[in-house]
Design a protein around this motif. Structure first.
Motif, PDB file in Angstrom:
ATOM      1  N   SER A 176      -9.052  42.854  29.332  1.00 52.66           N
ATOM      2  CA  SER A 176     -10.283  42.059  29.428  1.00 52.66           C
ATOM      3  C   SER A 176     -10.472  41.181  28.192  1.00 52.66           C
ATOM      4  CB  SER A 176     -11.500  42.964  29.645  1.00 52.66           C
ATOM      5  OG  SER A 176     -11.750  43.765  28.526  1.00 52.66           O
ATOM      6  N   SER A 177     -10.043  41.661  27.028  1.00 51.11           N
ATOM      7  CA  SER A 177     -10.126  40.849  25.812  1.00 51.11           C
ATOM      8  C   SER A 177      -9.216  39.632  25.903  1.00 51.11           C
ATOM      9  CB  SER A 177      -9.756  41.680  24.583  1.00 51.11           C
ATOM     10  OG  SER A 177     -10.672  42.715  24.393  1.00 51.11           O
ATOM     11  N   VAL A 178      -8.017  39.837  26.412  1.00 49.97           N
ATOM     12  CA  VAL A 178      -7.076  38.727  26.575  1.00 49.97           C
ATOM     13  C   VAL A 178      -7.605  37.744  27.617  1.00 49.97           C
ATOM     14  CG1 VAL A 178      -4.742  38.101  27.331  1.00 49.97           C
ATOM     15  CG2 VAL A 178      -5.081  40.059  25.810  1.00 49.97           C
ATOM     16  N   GLN A 179      -8.172  38.250  28.692  1.00 49.33           N
ATOM     17  CA  GLN A 179      -8.723  37.373  29.723  1.00 49.33           C
ATOM     18  C   GLN A 179      -9.888  36.558  29.165  1.00 49.33           C
ATOM     19  OE1 GLN A 179      -7.359  36.927  32.765  1.00 49.33           O
ATOM     20  NE2 GLN A 179      -8.812  35.284  33.076  1.00 49.33           N
ATOM     21  N   THR A 180     -10.749  37.188  28.383  1.00 46.45           N
ATOM     22  CA  THR A 180     -11.866  36.472  27.750  1.00 46.45           C
ATOM     23  C   THR A 180     -11.342  35.394  26.819  1.00 46.45           C
ATOM     24  OG1 THR A 180     -13.311  38.400  27.889  1.00 46.45           O
ATOM     25  CG2 THR A 180     -13.885  36.730  26.249  1.00 46.45           C
ATOM     26  N   ALA A 181     -10.336  35.739  26.020  1.00 49.49           N
ATOM     27  CA  ALA A 181      -9.744  34.763  25.103  1.00 49.49           C
ATOM     28  C   ALA A 181      -9.163  33.586  25.875  1.00 49.49           C
ATOM     29  CB  ALA A 181      -8.665  35.427  24.251  1.00 49.49           C
ATOM     30  N   TYR A 182      -8.496  33.873  26.981  1.00 48.21           N
ATOM     31  CA  TYR A 182      -7.937  32.800  27.806  1.00 48.21           C
ATOM     32  C   TYR A 182      -9.048  31.904  28.359  1.00 48.21           C
ATOM     33  CZ  TYR A 182      -5.909  30.265  31.663  1.00 48.21           C
ATOM     34  OH  TYR A 182      -5.545  29.262  32.523  1.00 48.21           O
ATOM     35  N   GLU A 183     -10.108  32.517  28.872  1.00 51.78           N
ATOM     36  CA  GLU A 183     -11.211  31.741  29.434  1.00 51.78           C
ATOM     37  C   GLU A 183     -11.834  30.822  28.381  1.00 51.78           C
ATOM     38  OE1 GLU A 183     -12.177  31.496  32.613  1.00 51.78           O
ATOM     39  OE2 GLU A 183     -10.568  32.868  33.161  1.00 51.78           O
ATOM     40  N   GLU A 184     -11.943  31.300  27.154  1.00 57.09           N
ATOM     41  CA  GLU A 184     -12.516  30.498  26.080  1.00 57.09           C
ATOM     42  C   GLU A 184     -11.618  29.318  25.692  1.00 57.09           C
ATOM     43  OE1 GLU A 184     -13.307  33.130  22.825  1.00 57.09           O
ATOM     44  OE2 GLU A 184     -14.911  34.158  23.892  1.00 57.09           O
ATOM     45  N   LEU A 185     -10.322  29.486  25.855  1.00 60.26           N
ATOM     46  CA  LEU A 185      -9.369  28.491  25.365  1.00 60.26           C
ATOM     47  C   LEU A 185      -8.658  27.697  26.467  1.00 60.26           C
ATOM     48  CD1 LEU A 185      -7.764  30.779  22.656  1.00 60.26           C
ATOM     49  CD2 LEU A 185      -9.261  28.828  22.225  1.00 60.26           C
ATOM     50  N   ARG A 186      -8.951  27.964  27.694  1.00 55.59           N
ATOM     51  CA  ARG A 186      -8.138  27.379  28.764  1.00 55.59           C
ATOM     52  C   ARG A 186      -8.223  25.859  28.860  1.00 55.59           C
ATOM     53  NH1 ARG A 186     -10.849  29.063  34.486  1.00 55.59           N
ATOM     54  NH2 ARG A 186     -12.903  28.436  33.809  1.00 55.59           N
ATOM     55  N   TYR A 187      -9.269  25.251  28.319  1.00 52.05           N
ATOM     56  CA  TYR A 187      -9.373  23.794  28.361  1.00 52.05           C
ATOM     57  C   TYR A 187      -8.954  23.136  27.051  1.00 52.05           C
ATOM     58  CZ  TYR A 187     -11.856  24.636  32.688  1.00 52.05           C
ATOM     59  OH  TYR A 187     -12.184  25.043  33.952  1.00 52.05           O
ATOM     60  N   ALA A 188      -8.263  23.870  26.206  1.00 52.63           N
ATOM     61  CA  ALA A 188      -7.800  23.312  24.934  1.00 52.63           C
ATOM     62  C   ALA A 188      -6.840  22.157  25.203  1.00 52.63           C
ATOM     63  CB  ALA A 188      -7.110  24.387  24.104  1.00 52.63           C
ATOM     64  N   ARG A 189      -6.950  21.127  24.396  1.00 53.87           N
ATOM     65  CA  ARG A 189      -6.083  19.958  24.587  1.00 53.87           C
ATOM     66  C   ARG A 189      -4.644  20.244  24.177  1.00 53.87           C
ATOM     67  NH1 ARG A 189      -9.102  14.419  23.161  1.00 53.87           N
ATOM     68  NH2 ARG A 189     -10.871  14.709  24.547  1.00 53.87           N
ATOM     69  N   VAL A 190      -4.470  20.923  23.069  1.00 54.13           N
ATOM     70  CA  VAL A 190      -3.123  21.255  22.595  1.00 54.13           C
ATOM     71  C   VAL A 190      -2.777  22.639  23.118  1.00 54.13           C
ATOM     72  CG1 VAL A 190      -1.660  21.579  20.579  1.00 54.13           C
ATOM     73  CG2 VAL A 190      -3.473  19.865  20.527  1.00 54.13           C
ATOM     74  N   ALA A 248       2.091  38.743  28.803  1.00 54.07           N
ATOM     75  CA  ALA A 248       2.889  38.987  27.602  1.00 54.07           C
ATOM     76  C   ALA A 248       1.993  39.214  26.380  1.00 54.07           C
ATOM     77  CB  ALA A 248       3.842  37.827  27.358  1.00 54.07           C
ATOM     78  N   VAL A 249       0.919  38.441  26.286  1.00 56.80           N
ATOM     79  CA  VAL A 249      -0.028  38.624  25.175  1.00 56.80           C
ATOM     80  C   VAL A 249      -0.652  40.012  25.268  1.00 56.80           C
ATOM     81  CG1 VAL A 249      -2.218  37.840  24.187  1.00 56.80           C
ATOM     82  CG2 VAL A 249      -0.490  36.173  24.861  1.00 56.80           C
ATOM     83  N   ALA A 250      -1.056  40.407  26.462  1.00 58.94           N
ATOM     84  CA  ALA A 250      -1.660  41.728  26.652  1.00 58.94           C
ATOM     85  C   ALA A 250      -0.669  42.844  26.299  1.00 58.94           C
ATOM     86  CB  ALA A 250      -2.144  41.880  28.086  1.00 58.94           C
ATOM     87  N   GLU A 251       0.575  42.695  26.691  1.00 59.22           N
ATOM     88  CA  GLU A 251       1.584  43.711  26.386  1.00 59.22           C
ATOM     89  C   GLU A 251       1.809  43.840  24.883  1.00 59.22           C
ATOM     90  OE1 GLU A 251       5.042  42.727  28.673  1.00 59.22           O
ATOM     91  OE2 GLU A 251       4.059  43.248  30.565  1.00 59.22           O
ATOM     92  N   ALA A 259      -6.130  50.241  27.825  1.00 54.21           N
ATOM     93  CA  ALA A 259      -5.409  49.076  28.352  1.00 54.21           C
ATOM     94  C   ALA A 259      -6.348  48.110  29.070  1.00 54.21           C
ATOM     95  CB  ALA A 259      -4.300  49.520  29.294  1.00 54.21           C
ATOM     96  N   GLY A 260      -7.349  48.630  29.760  1.00 49.23           N
ATOM     97  CA  GLY A 260      -8.309  47.772  30.444  1.00 49.23           C
ATOM     98  C   GLY A 260      -9.086  46.899  29.480  1.00 49.23           C
TER      99      GLY A 260
END
Length: 58
Positions: free
Chosen positions: A24-38, A5-8, A19-20
């Motif tokens: 990849s930008s959204v995936q990178t952002a997710y990887e950076e934030l995936r261990y966020a507490r909130v 949904a974020v990518a769309e 689109a690629g």
């Protein structure tokens, strides 16, 4: 809101960007934030970080 949904949303906001690159930008952002507490704000933070990674029109 999921990664897809974020990518769309970003693809609609940045139609000139490949689109690629958006995915990849959204995936990178997710990887950076995936261990966020909130996690409630994770989609918003992912979108903002991915926007920072995308090329600007300037």
């Amino acid at each position: 809101m999921t990664i897809r949904a974020v990518a769309e949303r970003l693809m609609k906001s940045y139609p000139q960007v490949d689109a690629g690159l958006v995915h990849s930008s959204v995936q990178t952002a997710y990887e950076e934030l995936r261990y966020a507490r909130v996690r409630a704000y994770l989609p918003v933070l992912m979108e903002r970080r991915a926007q920072d990674l995308l090329p600007s029109d300037e």
